[in-house]
Design a protein around this motif. Structure first.
Motif, PDB file in Angstrom:
ATOM      1  N   HIS A   1      13.561  27.147  25.177  1.00  0.00           N
ATOM      2  CA  HIS A   1      13.689  26.800  23.764  1.00  0.00           C
ATOM      3  C   HIS A   1      13.917  28.053  22.918  1.00  0.00           C
ATOM      4  CE1 HIS A   1      13.441  23.788  20.657  1.00  0.00           C
ATOM      5  NE2 HIS A   1      12.602  24.524  19.970  1.00  0.00           N
ATOM      6  N   ALA A   2      13.235  29.143  23.264  1.00  0.00           N
ATOM      7  CA  ALA A   2      13.409  30.389  22.518  1.00  0.00           C
ATOM      8  C   ALA A   2      14.842  30.880  22.621  1.00  0.00           C
ATOM      9  CB  ALA A   2      12.448  31.452  23.055  1.00  0.00           C
ATOM     10  N   ALA A   3      15.383  30.924  23.833  1.00  0.00           N
ATOM     11  CA  ALA A   3      16.753  31.404  24.022  1.00  0.00           C
ATOM     12  C   ALA A   3      17.760  30.512  23.310  1.00  0.00           C
ATOM     13  CB  ALA A   3      17.067  31.479  25.515  1.00  0.00           C
ATOM     14  N   CYS A   4      17.550  29.214  23.370  1.00  0.00           N
ATOM     15  CA  CYS A   4      18.498  28.287  22.748  1.00  0.00           C
ATOM     16  C   CYS A   4      18.401  28.308  21.221  1.00  0.00           C
ATOM     17  CB  CYS A   4      18.278  26.880  23.284  1.00  0.00           C
ATOM     18  SG  CYS A   4      18.790  26.680  25.019  1.00  0.00           S
ATOM     19  N   MET A   5      17.202  28.497  20.673  1.00  0.00           N
ATOM     20  CA  MET A   5      17.090  28.627  19.213  1.00  0.00           C
ATOM     21  C   MET A   5      17.787  29.896  18.735  1.00  0.00           C
ATOM     22  SD  MET A   5      15.620  25.897  18.101  1.00  0.00           S
ATOM     23  CE  MET A   5      16.600  25.132  19.416  1.00  0.00           C
TER      24      MET A   5
ATOM     25  N   ILE B   1       3.403  24.457  11.974  1.00  0.00           N
ATOM     26  CA  ILE B   1       3.379  24.605  13.428  1.00  0.00           C
ATOM     27  C   ILE B   1       3.894  23.305  14.045  1.00  0.00           C
ATOM     28  CG2 ILE B   1       1.947  24.965  15.469  1.00  0.00           C
ATOM     29  CD1 ILE B   1       0.018  26.572  13.773  1.00  0.00           C
ATOM     30  N   LEU B   2       4.955  23.430  14.845  1.00  0.00           N
ATOM     31  CA  LEU B   2       5.533  22.271  15.517  1.00  0.00           C
ATOM     32  C   LEU B   2       5.160  22.320  16.996  1.00  0.00           C
ATOM     33  CD1 LEU B   2       9.156  22.259  14.009  1.00  0.00           C
ATOM     34  CD2 LEU B   2       7.119  21.115  13.149  1.00  0.00           C
TER      35      LEU B   2
ATOM     36  N   ALA C   1       2.170  36.039  13.916  1.00  0.00           N
ATOM     37  CA  ALA C   1       1.750  35.470  12.634  1.00  0.00           C
ATOM     38  C   ALA C   1       2.531  36.093  11.484  1.00  0.00           C
ATOM     39  CB  ALA C   1       0.252  35.688  12.435  1.00  0.00           C
ATOM     40  N   GLU C   2       2.777  37.382  11.574  1.00  0.00           N
ATOM     41  CA  GLU C   2       3.524  38.073  10.523  1.00  0.00           C
ATOM     42  C   GLU C   2       5.005  37.723  10.577  1.00  0.00           C
ATOM     43  OE1 GLU C   2       4.297  42.657   8.920  1.00  0.00           O
ATOM     44  OE2 GLU C   2       2.899  42.258  10.558  1.00  0.00           O
ATOM     45  N   PHE C   3       5.533  37.506  11.766  1.00  0.00           N
ATOM     46  CA  PHE C   3       6.966  37.294  11.963  1.00  0.00           C
ATOM     47  C   PHE C   3       7.416  35.882  11.567  1.00  0.00           C
ATOM     48  CE2 PHE C   3      10.409  35.699  14.625  1.00  0.00           C
ATOM     49  CZ  PHE C   3      11.370  36.693  14.527  1.00  0.00           C
ATOM     50  N   GLY C   4       6.675  34.863  11.990  1.00  0.00           N
ATOM     51  CA  GLY C   4       7.208  33.504  12.013  1.00  0.00           C
ATOM     52  C   GLY C   4       7.157  32.756  10.707  1.00  0.00           C
ATOM     53  N   GLU C   5       8.272  32.099  10.357  1.00  0.00           N
ATOM     54  CA  GLU C   5       8.275  31.126   9.260  1.00  0.00           C
ATOM     55  C   GLU C   5       7.895  29.744   9.782  1.00  0.00           C
ATOM     56  OE1 GLU C   5      11.721  31.453   6.499  1.00  0.00           O
ATOM     57  OE2 GLU C   5      12.365  33.035   7.881  1.00  0.00           O
ATOM     58  N   VAL C   6       8.192  29.508  11.054  1.00  0.00           N
ATOM     59  CA  VAL C   6       7.772  28.284  11.720  1.00  0.00           C
ATOM     60  C   VAL C   6       7.379  28.664  13.146  1.00  0.00           C
ATOM     61  CG1 VAL C   6      10.175  27.742  12.335  1.00  0.00           C
ATOM     62  CG2 VAL C   6       8.444  25.944  12.428  1.00  0.00           C
ATOM     63  N   HIS C   7       6.333  28.054  13.648  1.00  0.00           N
ATOM     64  CA  HIS C   7       5.822  28.360  14.984  1.00  0.00           C
ATOM     65  C   HIS C   7       5.927  27.111  15.858  1.00  0.00           C
ATOM     66  CE1 HIS C   7       3.976  32.154  13.544  1.00  0.00           C
ATOM     67  NE2 HIS C   7       3.779  31.456  12.439  1.00  0.00           N
ATOM     68  N   PHE C   8       6.362  27.318  17.106  1.00  0.00           N
ATOM     69  CA  PHE C   8       6.431  26.232  18.081  1.00  0.00           C
ATOM     70  C   PHE C   8       5.381  26.468  19.169  1.00  0.00           C
ATOM     71  CE2 PHE C   8      10.657  25.916  16.280  1.00  0.00           C
ATOM     72  CZ  PHE C   8      10.944  24.558  16.329  1.00  0.00           C
TER      73      PHE C   8
ATOM     74  N   MET D   1       7.880  31.396  19.170  1.00  0.00           N
ATOM     75  CA  MET D   1       7.737  30.493  20.295  1.00  0.00           C
ATOM     76  C   MET D   1       6.476  30.886  21.041  1.00  0.00           C
ATOM     77  SD  MET D   1       9.287  27.884  21.458  1.00  0.00           S
ATOM     78  CE  MET D   1      10.701  28.195  20.400  1.00  0.00           C
ATOM     79  N   LEU D   2       5.462  30.051  20.959  1.00  0.00           N
ATOM     80  CA  LEU D   2       4.147  30.371  21.515  1.00  0.00           C
ATOM     81  C   LEU D   2       4.060  29.813  22.928  1.00  0.00           C
ATOM     82  CD1 LEU D   2       2.246  29.360  18.272  1.00  0.00           C
ATOM     83  CD2 LEU D   2       2.921  31.670  18.968  1.00  0.00           C
ATOM     84  N   GLY D   3       4.251  30.698  23.896  1.00  0.00           N
ATOM     85  CA  GLY D   3       4.352  30.310  25.289  1.00  0.00           C
ATOM     86  C   GLY D   3       5.784  30.503  25.758  1.00  0.00           C
ATOM     87  N   THR D   4       5.961  31.242  26.859  1.00  0.00           N
ATOM     88  CA  THR D   4       7.323  31.509  27.347  1.00  0.00           C
ATOM     89  C   THR D   4       7.464  31.128  28.811  1.00  0.00           C
ATOM     90  OG1 THR D   4       6.789  33.823  27.882  1.00  0.00           O
ATOM     91  CG2 THR D   4       7.680  33.377  25.689  1.00  0.00           C
ATOM     92  N   GLY D   5       6.882  29.998  29.171  1.00  0.00           N
ATOM     93  CA  GLY D   5       7.128  29.436  30.489  1.00  0.00           C
ATOM     94  C   GLY D   5       8.480  28.741  30.497  1.00  0.00           C
ATOM     95  N   TYR D   6       8.622  27.741  31.336  1.00  0.00           N
ATOM     96  CA  TYR D   6       9.909  27.047  31.461  1.00  0.00           C
ATOM     97  C   TYR D   6      10.373  26.506  30.111  1.00  0.00           C
ATOM     98  CZ  TYR D   6      13.477  23.824  33.035  1.00  0.00           C
ATOM     99  OH  TYR D   6      14.661  23.159  33.196  1.00  0.00           O
ATOM    100  N   LEU D   7       9.523  25.755  29.444  1.00  0.00           N
ATOM    101  CA  LEU D   7       9.878  25.166  28.155  1.00  0.00           C
ATOM    102  C   LEU D   7      10.077  26.229  27.088  1.00  0.00           C
ATOM    103  CD1 LEU D   7      10.133  22.985  25.964  1.00  0.00           C
ATOM    104  CD2 LEU D   7       7.627  22.806  25.967  1.00  0.00           C
ATOM    105  N   GLY D   8       9.103  27.128  26.929  1.00  0.00           N
ATOM    106  CA  GLY D   8       9.145  28.104  25.850  1.00  0.00           C
ATOM    107  C   GLY D   8      10.302  29.077  25.964  1.00  0.00           C
ATOM    108  N   ALA D   9      10.549  29.592  27.160  1.00  0.00           N
ATOM    109  CA  ALA D   9      11.649  30.542  27.347  1.00  0.00           C
ATOM    110  C   ALA D   9      12.993  29.873  27.076  1.00  0.00           C
ATOM    111  CB  ALA D   9      11.616  31.115  28.753  1.00  0.00           C
TER     112      ALA D   9
END
Length: 427
Positions: free
Chosen positions: A11-15, A113-114, A70-77, A1-9
């Motif tokens: 979405h990351a927690a819910c995923m 990348i989505l 980059a090493e971790f992600g299979e898909v990036h948001f 999850m690229l960016g952890t503001g309101y949206l990113g945090a």
């Protein structure tokens, strides 16, 4: 999850809540540190529990390293902000571009990348071209807009009313998205797969329609004021029509927040660039009506007090909406500031947004309770429809206030109770 503001945090927690292994990435080390400890740096009901649960379970962690991502992600948001460009109406894509520039050179293979950020139509094509110059690998961009409501973001993420994905032909983004969102799709959540331009336009079109609906009822409210009619009763009557609906027909001081104002302005600017004059003109008027409601509320307050010079005014509400601490482009805070500039002493209170308000308007007087804000007030303004304000006892407010005028900027207060207690109710 690229960016952890309101949206990113969120979405990351819910995923992670769905069972995925999630890495949140942000250049702000303090934000990364707080999230890593399970602390949400903003107010969103239900999110702290989801965040803590998944951090403790090991499904969710955070970093400042794009190389690690980059090493971790299979898909990036992509979930970074797209604020209004300074001095213009257009969206500023510098954070979106920065994410691509920071991530893509570290990729070790073909990647999907989505995008979730709200962007002008055509952005996906620009990012594809940008990425080609940064790596020899295939980087597939697709757009997957978010439809979160502040105060309801966890439910909106885990139980969305629809999913939208804009893809390029021949790619694997749809397959990847179906894996990510499998639990939602298993519940028959509507899933719209389109081209990327359509997906980019879905979010801004939705926001533009909602903003238009709010400005429409506020334009009607102006007619109601002039004619002595009741805009709330009118909205109730037209809202039962299934073609119209009652939601977003709340007349008052208008919309604000970090999304609706800047999104409709960006859509207006992009429409102008594309030569779509009707949309450009429509949204310009929607924005003008909305901003005009703030000035109108100041006029009502001045009329109620006789003059604002030397008056004491209580403002209940700083956040742009209840169940949020977001004061970005908040009508409530803007009105409080305007009233103070015209010579009034303004005391404000909000259940959640006090710290954010102080940072933006440090010269206002900040009370610790709603009743404290009302002490000695010539007029009391309700500008955010918090439940705590709706439940205030008129007699308790009357015991501390100097005047007996309640100005309801959200048409949310029980008018009959206040008038029965001897208050003049204005809206």
């Amino acid at each position: 999850m690229l960016g952890t503001g309101y949206l990113g945090a969120t979405h990351a927690a819910c995923m992670a809540e769905l069972g995925h292994d999630v890495l949140g990435v942000d250049v702000d080390a303090s934000k990364v540190g707080a999230l890593s400890e399970g602390k949400v740096p903003f107010h969103e009901p239900g999110l702290p529990a989801v965040l803590r649960r998944n951090v403790e379970a090991g499904r969710l962690r955070f970093t400042t390293s794009y190389e690690e991502a980059a090493e971790f992600g299979e898909v990036h948001f992509i979930a970074v902000g797209t604020p209004q460009r300074k001095g213009e109406f257009a969206a500023d894509l510098k954070y979106v571009n920065s994410v691509v520039d920071s991530l893509v050179p570290h990729l070790r293979g073909d990647t999907v990348i989505l995008g979730k950020s709200t962007v002008p139509v055509g952005t996906t094509d620009l990012l594809r071209a940008r990425a080609r110059g940064l790596t020899g690998h295939t980087v597939e961009f697709a757009w997957n807009p978010e439809f979160l409501r502040e105060g309801h973001a966890v439910v909106d993420t885990l139980e969305p009313d629809r999913l939208v994905l804009g893809v390029e032909e021949g790619g694997r983004a749809e397959e990847v998205a179906r894996q990510v969102y499998a639990p939602m799709l298993a519940r028959d959540t509507p899933f719209f797969v389109t081209d990327t331009a359509t997906a980019e336009l879905v979010k801004v079109s939705a926001n533009a329609f909602l903003a238009t609906k709010i400005s429409f009822i506020n334009a009607v409210a102006e007619v109601c004021e002039a004619a002595g009619a009741d805009v709330v009763a009118l909205a109730d009557a037209i809202g039962v029509d299934s073609r119209i609906g009652r939601r977003f027909l709340g007349a008052g001081v208008g919309f604000g927040g970090g999304c609706l104002p800047k999104d409709i302005r960006a859509f207006m600017a992009r429409s102008g660039e594309l030569g779509a004059g009707h949309m450009h003109g429509l949204l310009r008027e929607v924005d003008a009506i909305n901003m005009g409601r703030r000035t109108r509320m100041v006029d009502v307050a001045r009329d109620a007090c006789g003059t604002l010079l030397g008056a004491k005014v209580a403002v209940l509400g700083c956040a742009f909406k209840p169940d949020s601490d977001d004061v970005r482009d908040s009508p409530a805070l803007n009105i409080a500031g305007q009233i103070q500039l015209q010579g009034a002493a303004v005391s404000v209170y909000d259940p959640e947004a006090m710290d954010n308000s102080r940072r933006l308007f440090p010269t206002l007087d900040y009370a610790t309770t709603a009743l404290e804000a009302c002490e000695g007030a010539d007029a009391v303004l309700v500008l955010t429809e918090w439940r705590q304000f709706r439940e205030l006892a008129p007699a308790a407010v009357g015991a501390v206030a100097r005047g007996r005028t309640l100005i309801d900027g959200r048409n949310c207060m029980p008018r009959g109770e206040w008038e029965a207690a001897g208050w003049t109710y204005r809206t």
